[in-house]
Design an enzyme around this catalytic site. Sequence first.
Site, mmCIF file in Angstrom:
data_model
loop_
_atom_site.group_PDB
_atom_site.id
_atom_site.type_symbol
_atom_site.label_atom_id
_atom_site.label_comp_id
_atom_site.label_asym_id
_atom_site.label_seq_id
_atom_site.Cartn_x
_atom_site.Cartn_y
_atom_site.Cartn_z
ATOM 1 N N ASN A 37 7.004 -3.099 3.886
ATOM 2 C CA ASN A 37 6.842 -4.274 4.756
ATOM 3 C C ASN A 37 7.420 -5.560 4.169
ATOM 4 O O ASN A 37 6.878 -6.650 4.374
ATOM 5 C CB ASN A 37 5.372 -4.425 5.186
ATOM 6 C CG ASN A 37 4.443 -4.577 4.009
ATOM 7 O OD1 ASN A 37 4.889 -4.597 2.875
ATOM 8 N ND2 ASN A 37 3.156 -4.711 4.288
ATOM 9 N N ARG A 77 0.569 -16.483 3.852
ATOM 10 C CA ARG A 77 0.136 -15.322 4.652
ATOM 11 C C ARG A 77 0.568 -15.502 6.116
ATOM 12 O O ARG A 77 0.935 -14.542 6.786
ATOM 13 C CB ARG A 77 -1.383 -15.107 4.557
ATOM 14 C CG ARG A 77 -1.916 -14.736 3.181
ATOM 15 C CD ARG A 77 -1.583 -13.341 2.708
ATOM 16 N NE ARG A 77 -2.018 -12.289 3.579
ATOM 17 C CZ ARG A 77 -2.137 -11.005 3.198
ATOM 18 N NH1 ARG A 77 -1.858 -10.644 1.928
ATOM 19 N NH2 ARG A 77 -2.507 -10.085 4.031
ATOM 20 N N TYR A 123 -1.543 -2.764 -7.954
ATOM 21 C CA TYR A 123 -2.298 -2.425 -6.734
ATOM 22 C C TYR A 123 -3.599 -1.686 -7.050
ATOM 23 O O TYR A 123 -4.127 -0.967 -6.200
ATOM 24 C CB TYR A 123 -1.420 -1.598 -5.793
ATOM 25 C CG TYR A 123 -0.421 -2.427 -5.018
ATOM 26 C CD1 TYR A 123 -0.843 -3.338 -4.032
ATOM 27 C CD2 TYR A 123 0.945 -2.314 -5.240
ATOM 28 C CE1 TYR A 123 0.070 -4.093 -3.313
ATOM 29 C CE2 TYR A 123 1.866 -3.076 -4.517
ATOM 30 C CZ TYR A 123 1.418 -3.957 -3.558
ATOM 31 O OH TYR A 123 2.323 -4.709 -2.834
ATOM 32 N N GLU A 169 -2.263 -12.242 -10.184
ATOM 33 C CA GLU A 169 -0.958 -11.627 -9.940
ATOM 34 C C GLU A 169 0.165 -12.389 -10.647
ATOM 35 O O GLU A 169 1.088 -11.776 -11.210
ATOM 36 C CB GLU A 169 -0.710 -11.552 -8.430
ATOM 37 C CG GLU A 169 -1.679 -10.587 -7.749
ATOM 38 C CD GLU A 169 -1.683 -10.650 -6.229
ATOM 39 O OE1 GLU A 169 -2.452 -9.888 -5.612
ATOM 40 O OE2 GLU A 169 -0.923 -11.466 -5.645
ATOM 41 N N ARG A 208 7.708 -10.518 7.976
ATOM 42 C CA ARG A 208 7.539 -9.077 8.184
ATOM 43 C C ARG A 208 8.049 -8.634 9.554
ATOM 44 O O ARG A 208 8.644 -7.560 9.681
ATOM 45 C CB ARG A 208 6.075 -8.686 7.968
ATOM 46 C CG ARG A 208 5.720 -8.606 6.472
ATOM 47 C CD ARG A 208 4.248 -8.478 6.239
ATOM 48 N NE ARG A 208 3.930 -8.064 4.871
ATOM 49 C CZ ARG A 208 2.709 -8.121 4.358
ATOM 50 N NH1 ARG A 208 1.690 -8.552 5.099
ATOM 51 N NH2 ARG A 208 2.482 -7.741 3.119
ATOM 52 N N HIS A 212 5.241 -9.078 -0.396
ATOM 53 C CA HIS A 212 3.830 -9.189 -0.764
ATOM 54 C C HIS A 212 3.443 -10.657 -0.720
ATOM 55 O O HIS A 212 4.263 -11.521 -1.005
ATOM 56 C CB HIS A 212 3.600 -8.660 -2.189
ATOM 57 C CG HIS A 212 2.242 -8.988 -2.738
ATOM 58 N ND1 HIS A 212 1.125 -8.256 -2.414
ATOM 59 C CD2 HIS A 212 1.814 -10.010 -3.531
ATOM 60 C CE1 HIS A 212 0.065 -8.793 -3.010
ATOM 61 N NE2 HIS A 212 0.460 -9.861 -3.689
ATOM 62 N N PHE A 257 -3.304 5.596 0.927
ATOM 63 C CA PHE A 257 -1.872 5.271 0.815
ATOM 64 C C PHE A 257 -1.446 4.881 -0.601
ATOM 65 O O PHE A 257 -0.281 4.561 -0.837
ATOM 66 C CB PHE A 257 -1.502 4.154 1.809
ATOM 67 C CG PHE A 257 -2.294 2.877 1.650
ATOM 68 C CD1 PHE A 257 -1.955 1.933 0.690
ATOM 69 C CD2 PHE A 257 -3.378 2.610 2.480
ATOM 70 C CE1 PHE A 257 -2.675 0.765 0.539
ATOM 71 C CE2 PHE A 257 -4.110 1.431 2.348
ATOM 72 C CZ PHE A 257 -3.754 0.510 1.369
ATOM 73 N N THR A 301 0.137 -7.196 7.947
ATOM 74 C CA THR A 301 0.554 -6.074 7.089
ATOM 75 C C THR A 301 1.400 -5.067 7.863
ATOM 76 O O THR A 301 2.430 -4.602 7.374
ATOM 77 C CB THR A 301 -0.703 -5.350 6.530
ATOM 78 O OG1 THR A 301 -1.569 -6.318 5.924
ATOM 79 C CG2 THR A 301 -0.328 -4.280 5.530
ATOM 80 N N LYS A 316 9.967 -6.869 -1.591
ATOM 81 C CA LYS A 316 9.774 -5.453 -1.915
ATOM 82 C C LYS A 316 11.094 -4.661 -1.839
ATOM 83 O O LYS A 316 12.088 -5.152 -1.285
ATOM 84 C CB LYS A 316 8.732 -4.872 -0.953
ATOM 85 C CG LYS A 316 7.338 -5.508 -1.117
ATOM 86 C CD LYS A 316 6.311 -4.797 -0.240
ATOM 87 C CE LYS A 316 4.917 -5.358 -0.422
ATOM 88 N NZ LYS A 316 3.915 -4.601 0.374
HETATM 89 N N1 UDP Z 1 -0.145 -0.344 2.901
HETATM 90 C C1 UDP Z 1 0.237 0.906 3.363
HETATM 91 N N2 UDP Z 1 -0.513 1.484 4.364
HETATM 92 C C2 UDP Z 1 -1.620 0.879 4.901
HETATM 93 C C3 UDP Z 1 -1.990 -0.393 4.413
HETATM 94 C C4 UDP Z 1 -1.241 -0.965 3.419
HETATM 95 O O1 UDP Z 1 1.209 1.480 2.893
HETATM 96 O O2 UDP Z 1 -2.260 1.452 5.804
HETATM 97 C C5 UDP Z 1 0.658 -0.970 1.824
HETATM 98 C C6 UDP Z 1 1.535 -2.116 2.341
HETATM 99 O O3 UDP Z 1 2.741 -2.120 1.593
HETATM 100 C C7 UDP Z 1 0.682 -3.327 2.020
HETATM 101 C C8 UDP Z 1 0.052 -2.916 0.689
HETATM 102 O O4 UDP Z 1 -0.217 -1.535 0.842
HETATM 103 O O5 UDP Z 1 1.455 -4.509 1.944
HETATM 104 C C9 UDP Z 1 -1.210 -3.639 0.310
HETATM 105 O O6 UDP Z 1 -2.143 -3.527 1.384
HETATM 106 P P1 UDP Z 1 -2.968 -4.784 1.869
HETATM 107 O O7 UDP Z 1 -4.042 -4.300 2.779
HETATM 108 O O8 UDP Z 1 -3.398 -5.593 0.681
HETATM 109 O O9 UDP Z 1 -1.911 -5.602 2.755
HETATM 110 P P2 UDP Z 1 -1.185 -7.005 2.493
HETATM 111 O O10 UDP Z 1 -2.141 -7.881 1.731
HETATM 112 O O11 UDP Z 1 0.065 -6.705 1.704
HETATM 113 O O12 UDP Z 1 -0.868 -7.540 3.864
HETATM 114 MG MG MG Z 2 -3.165 -7.543 -0.009
#
Ligand code: UDP
Ligand code: MG
Length: 139
Positions: free
Chosen positions: A114, A87, A51, A128, A104, A117, A59, A93, A11
Amino acid sequence: MAGNKTFTMIKPDAVEANNIGPILAMINKAGFKILAMKYMRLTKEQAGMFYEVHKERPFYGELTEYMSSGPIVAAILTKDNAVTDYRKLIGATDPTKAEDGTIRKLFAKSIAANAVHGSDSDENADIESNFFFSSLERF
Ligand code: UDP
Ligand code: MG
């Protein structure tokens, strides 16, 4: 049966901090091979499409603004159990909750910025990957 492909992005925060190299080194060290890769910048609209599932979340605006704020690296990775293992390698996250040694934990700036992705299912890994890469761009 678990699939062997996942999709990742490095990112904008991690690109800006010169962490493309260290993150790719961790990915290779963990046993992932790179099937496709590109360096590019998303428009806010493209980030919004990627997204789309988070459209109703509070958010979403901030996330799509951030994801289009600078270049990213997009890649398809391959390894047995790619989605689950990746993961694990990236961590939670919220970087304050990510385990020690995860990408992360090491590189993320905040819950939004973070560092990386990682796809959350085999089905989303395909969706994706197809969003970013044609068949001619995969090796
Ligand atoms: N995100 C954020 N605030 C939150 C949760 C998620 O800004 O409270 C952003 C963060 O960049 C995250 C992305 O949205 O990676 C997608 O969220 P997801 O829950 O899918 O998390 P991920 O799969 O990336 O761990
Ligand atoms: Mg996700």
